[in-house]
Design an enzyme around this catalytic site. Structure first.
Site: not given
Length: 254
Positions: A40, A106, A141
């Protein structure tokens, strides 16, 4: 087919980070990888000064990664800060055959680590359509803690990627959740974590690739480097045909 990941320490010097990434792509090419995944925010990290500068130079990184994906016939996935109007997103970009074929903003931002102070939330699940590999689900994540997203993308793909900066204090959660997502969705799951540290956390690597049975086929230590293994995607189709769990899924209300 050979898949790999570059487990890297993300420095404040974003130019140095990108140089490391380019060297990893060259090494991946020498080892005949078809997919390379980075952690990330692998260029900027969560350093606010770097996030702004990297987002301003995004077209430069795009041109470089598009060229390398075409030149070396390799798919590349990593996340960058993406500026759109007044918002900045933590956005995963999937490069293949000389272009960016998918973008995933995200969705789940971790408030306790201040991510909502930097980034805006994405709204849509994304599956990349690669001519080299097929359909690939994209995640970042903290998304790993939300199985609904993985079910959504995995129904339409054989591989799901998780690009992460997962701290040492919760590393056992990382391992367990990656395995759970592979088992419950009967697909390959690639989890790529960074190494090193920042002012708040230690990052121990421990990147993993699980097969659809939940068996680890690649297990990494805590060192920076390129790791890879061979992947047989036909296993997914055979397993889902022989033991079709997804067909027994029911949608219900409470």
């Amino acid at each position: 087919m050979r898949f790999g990941l570059f487990q890297m320490d993300i420095l404040r010097d974003f130019d140095q980070n990108f140089e490391k990434a380019k060297r990893a792509i060259l090494e991946a090419n020498k080892n005949d990888l078809k997919l390379l995944v980075f952690p990330e925010t692998f260029i900027s990290g969560y350093y606010k000064s770097s996030i702004k500068k990297v987002s301003d130079r995004l077209s430069y990184y795009f041109d470089q990664l598009c060229f390398m994906s075409r030149e070396y016939k390799i798919d590349i996935y990593g996340t960058f800060p993406l500026k759109e109007n007044a918002n900045i997103y933590n956005c995963g970009f999937y490069f293949s055959e000389g272009s960016c074929i998918a973008r995933y903003k995200k969705i789940h931002l971790i408030e306790v680590m201040g991510e909502k102070d930097i980034f805006s939330e994405g709204k849509e699940a994304v599956v990349a359509e690669s001519n080299l590999i097929g359909r690939v689900g994209l995640a970042i994540c903290y998304d790993l803690r939300f199985p609904e997203l993985f079910r959504k993308v995995s129904i339409n793909s054989k591989v799901t990627i998780v690009s992460a900066m997962w701290p040492k204090t919760r590393i056992e959660h990382w391992k367990t959740l990656l395995r759970a997502r592979s088992i419950e969705n009967q697909c390959f799951v690639i989890g790529v974590n960074r190494v090193g540290s920042d002012k708040n956390n230690l990052y121990p690597g421990n990147s993993l690739i699980f097969d659809p049975y939940g068996t680890p086929i690649l297990e990494c230590d805590n060192l920076e480097g390129l790791y890879f293994c061979d992947v047989d995607l036909s296993v997914v189709e055979r397993f889902r045909k022989d033991f079709n769990v997804l067909a027994d899924r029911r949608i219900f209300s409470l």
